[in-house]
Design an enzyme around this catalytic site. Structure first.
Site, mmCIF file in Angstrom:
data_model
loop_
_atom_site.group_PDB
_atom_site.id
_atom_site.type_symbol
_atom_site.label_atom_id
_atom_site.label_comp_id
_atom_site.label_asym_id
_atom_site.label_seq_id
_atom_site.Cartn_x
_atom_site.Cartn_y
_atom_site.Cartn_z
ATOM 1 N N HIS A 88 0.814 -1.208 0.000
ATOM 2 C CA HIS A 88 0.000 0.000 0.000
ATOM 3 C C HIS A 88 0.855 1.269 0.000
ATOM 4 O O HIS A 88 0.337 2.379 0.152
ATOM 5 C CB HIS A 88 -0.915 -0.033 1.237
ATOM 6 C CG HIS A 88 -2.031 0.939 1.223
ATOM 7 N ND1 HIS A 88 -2.162 1.932 2.172
ATOM 8 C CD2 HIS A 88 -3.095 1.082 0.386
ATOM 9 C CE1 HIS A 88 -3.243 2.638 1.931
ATOM 10 N NE2 HIS A 88 -3.835 2.149 0.863
ATOM 11 N N LYS A 139 3.296 4.482 -1.051
ATOM 12 C CA LYS A 139 3.379 5.479 -2.114
ATOM 13 C C LYS A 139 4.716 6.188 -1.949
ATOM 14 O O LYS A 139 4.890 7.018 -1.046
ATOM 15 C CB LYS A 139 2.244 6.500 -2.020
ATOM 16 C CG LYS A 139 0.859 5.950 -2.339
ATOM 17 C CD LYS A 139 0.147 5.475 -1.126
ATOM 18 C CE LYS A 139 -1.264 5.007 -1.461
ATOM 19 N NZ LYS A 139 -1.902 4.337 -0.316
ATOM 20 N N ASP A 142 17.016 10.463 -8.092
ATOM 21 C CA ASP A 142 18.455 10.713 -7.945
ATOM 22 C C ASP A 142 18.942 10.551 -6.502
ATOM 23 O O ASP A 142 19.933 11.190 -6.104
ATOM 24 C CB ASP A 142 18.829 12.103 -8.470
ATOM 25 C CG ASP A 142 18.856 12.165 -9.991
ATOM 26 O OD1 ASP A 142 18.904 11.088 -10.618
ATOM 27 O OD2 ASP A 142 18.814 13.281 -10.544
ATOM 28 N N HIS A 162 -8.558 11.686 1.733
ATOM 29 C CA HIS A 162 -7.783 10.447 1.732
ATOM 30 C C HIS A 162 -6.430 10.640 2.411
ATOM 31 O O HIS A 162 -5.629 9.712 2.487
ATOM 32 C CB HIS A 162 -7.605 9.974 0.288
ATOM 33 C CG HIS A 162 -7.051 8.595 0.137
ATOM 34 N ND1 HIS A 162 -5.803 8.349 -0.397
ATOM 35 C CD2 HIS A 162 -7.562 7.382 0.461
ATOM 36 C CE1 HIS A 162 -5.577 7.049 -0.407
ATOM 37 N NE2 HIS A 162 -6.617 6.434 0.103
ATOM 38 N N LYS A 176 -3.474 11.057 5.193
ATOM 39 C CA LYS A 176 -3.184 10.232 6.363
ATOM 40 C C LYS A 176 -2.007 10.856 7.116
ATOM 41 O O LYS A 176 -0.861 10.716 6.693
ATOM 42 C CB LYS A 176 -2.837 8.802 5.922
ATOM 43 C CG LYS A 176 -3.794 8.207 4.883
ATOM 44 C CD LYS A 176 -3.137 7.073 4.123
ATOM 45 C CE LYS A 176 -3.867 6.722 2.848
ATOM 46 N NZ LYS A 176 -5.171 6.126 3.035
ATOM 47 N N ASP A 187 1.487 17.146 19.842
ATOM 48 C CA ASP A 187 1.890 18.417 20.438
ATOM 49 C C ASP A 187 2.383 19.340 19.316
ATOM 50 O O ASP A 187 1.802 19.385 18.251
ATOM 51 C CB ASP A 187 2.938 18.178 21.522
ATOM 52 C CG ASP A 187 2.370 17.349 22.685
ATOM 53 O OD1 ASP A 187 1.132 17.242 22.780
ATOM 54 O OD2 ASP A 187 3.164 16.793 23.462
#
Length: 478
Positions: free
Chosen positions: A223, A225, A230, A396, A398, A403
């Protein structure tokens, strides 16, 4: 005669069901959380034979032995990467209050990557601008481009990225792409064909097939991404390579991080590990893990988690961070299906006087998950957690802030699937200015959200509450 035969078959069937119940009563609780065991045993009690069939397919959140054996070879095979990262002059402990020092050390223990200073972090919440930035960085690439995405679509967005990769490959840049076989199944054949024709090395992660010799389980997915250009520029977060409005009824709103600096090497190492797992090819050339002179910048580190990393559960980190919080916790997630440890952490945080907010989209793209997560809202509101229901786009994104000190941004939802089943990646940033920039995004979410009240929420119909509670029973299996 016929009646006696029917009675015999019925007796055999009944004996089989009870045999399954008894055996599963012993097997299911082994190395499984009480919540998960309870859900499995409930299913077994009512539907023993279907439950057994499902359990044999998805009952254990582990990869097959051949994959575990291959993963065990990684530390030795990626020696150059490990040495460069762990011995880097950028290795530096973050300056944190005492209550947050232990969670920071936990991350390194779980994921093996140290904290590295000298990074520049940019928050990217504009969907189209993020794609523009990735394409622009690919167009300027000189040595390597590595992409790992759960969804890589053959749509306008995907074709833009594929064209940039093709141009880079023609310039002599080493381009490698990993896409999840199930997440991208609608487009994988065409994407692989197009990228291969452009000279890009592309593989499917965790391919599934009945006749495939080393087929993966359909529910254990990569899952992540990640983009690394470079070995200097990295991207990580929630956004896939797909049009935001692919589904007109669910327009995605995302958040990614563009990071430049040595922590990009940790993202590179995560990609190299996944590439080896799928291809048996080792990416450990020194050019992929270059040395840099120490410089200024924020402290950050990467946590890879999933079935390949049995001790690196992002759920453990989230719980530890909430226990360490003293002032403010904001959790943004499209899917919220917590375990008991997380619920207790949220409860005790509120009792300590911590301001805890949860931001979730008003609508989700999975009905059962939607009902399951809504079953927890009454409990959260009773604790004193502020639940913000985000209107408009499907949020979507996440991320979590603790703090004013720590920001966690990545691919992981706050649910049991991300905590246990999915391969995920998170970037943890120890920097007040980065947290403040992320809090601006969170404040924007608050302005576009409805704050749920306990009284109004309890006025839901009996039918709605019943459906939500039934879905909650399946929460550990989602």
């Amino acid at each position: 005669m016929l009646l006696s035969e029917s009675a015999a078959w019925a007796g055999a069937y009944l004996a089989l069901e009870w045999a399954i119940r008894v055996v599963m009563l012993v097997v299911v609780p082994f190395r499984r959380s009480p919540d998960a065991a309870r859900s499995w045993l409930t299913l077994v009690f009512f539907l023993p034979i279907p439950a057994l069939a499902i359990y044999l397919v998805i009952g254990r959140p582990t990869y097959p032995r051949w994959r575990r054996d291959r993963f065990a070879k990684l530390p030795k095979l990626l020696a150059v990467a490990t040495r460069q990262i762990t011995h880097s002059h950028f290795c530096r402990r973050p300056s944190l209050p005492g209550n947050l020092e232990d969670p920071a050390l936990l991350i390194e223990t779980l994921g093996k990557f140290p904290t590295l200073a000298g990074n520049d972090v940019e928050i990217c919440s504009d969907y189209e601008q993020l794609i523009d930035d990735i394409v622009s960085d690919i167009n300027r690439a000189k040595r390597s481009v590595h992409l790992l995405f759960y969804i890589f679509a053959d749509d306008a967005t995907g074709r833009r990225v594929m064209e940039a990769l093709g141009q880079a490959a023609r310039r002599g840049v080493a381009c490698r792409v990993l896409i999840d076989a199930v997440g991208s199944r609608r487009w994988s054949r065409q994407v692989v064909k197009t990228l291969t024709s452009h000279g890009v090395h592309v593989r499917l992660a965790l391919p599934v097939g009945l006749l495939r010799r080393r087929s993966a389980r359909a529910d254990l997915r990569n899952h992540r991404k990640i983009a690394v250009i470079d070995s200097r520029i990295g991207y990580v977060g929630s956004q896939n390579i797909v049009d935001a409005d692919l589904d007109p009824d669910v327009v995605n709103e995302e958040l990614m991080v563009r990071v430049t600096g040595p922590v990009a090497l940790e993202l590179q190492a995560v990609f190299a590990a996944d590439w080896f797992m799928e291809t048996d090819q080792v990416l450990d050339a020194p050019v992929l893990f270059p040395h840099r002179a120490p410089g200024d910048g924020v402290v950050a580190q990467v946590l890879a988690s999933g079935p390949d990393y049995p001790d690196a559960g992002v759920g453990l980190l989230v719980v530890a961070l909430i226990h360490g919080a003293r002032e403010r916790v904001v959790i943004t997630t499209p899917y919220f299906v917590p375990d008991e440890a997380l619920l207790q952490a949220l409860k005790t945080a509120v009792l300590r006087g911590v301001n805890v907010s949860l931001v979730v989209p008003d609508e989700t793209d999975h009905l059962i998950v939607k009902m399951a997560q809504r079953s927890y809202y009454s409990e959260l509101l009773h604790f004193g957690v502020r639940v913000h229901s985000y209107k408009g786009c499907f949020l979507h994104a996440k991320h979590i802030t603790i703090d004013g000190e720590i920001a966690l941004i990545g691919s992981s939802n706050v649910d049991i699937r991300s905590f246990v089943l999915n391969a995920e990646v998170s970037l943890i940033v120890y920097d007040r200015s980065t947290v403040q920039r992320l809090r601006l995004e969170q404040d924007r979410y608050f302005e576009t959200s409805t704050v749920l009240t306990r009284e109004a929420w309890e006025n839901r119909s009996i039918l709605t509450k019943t459906c939500e509670n039934l879905a909650r029973l399946a929460a550990p299996l989602l």
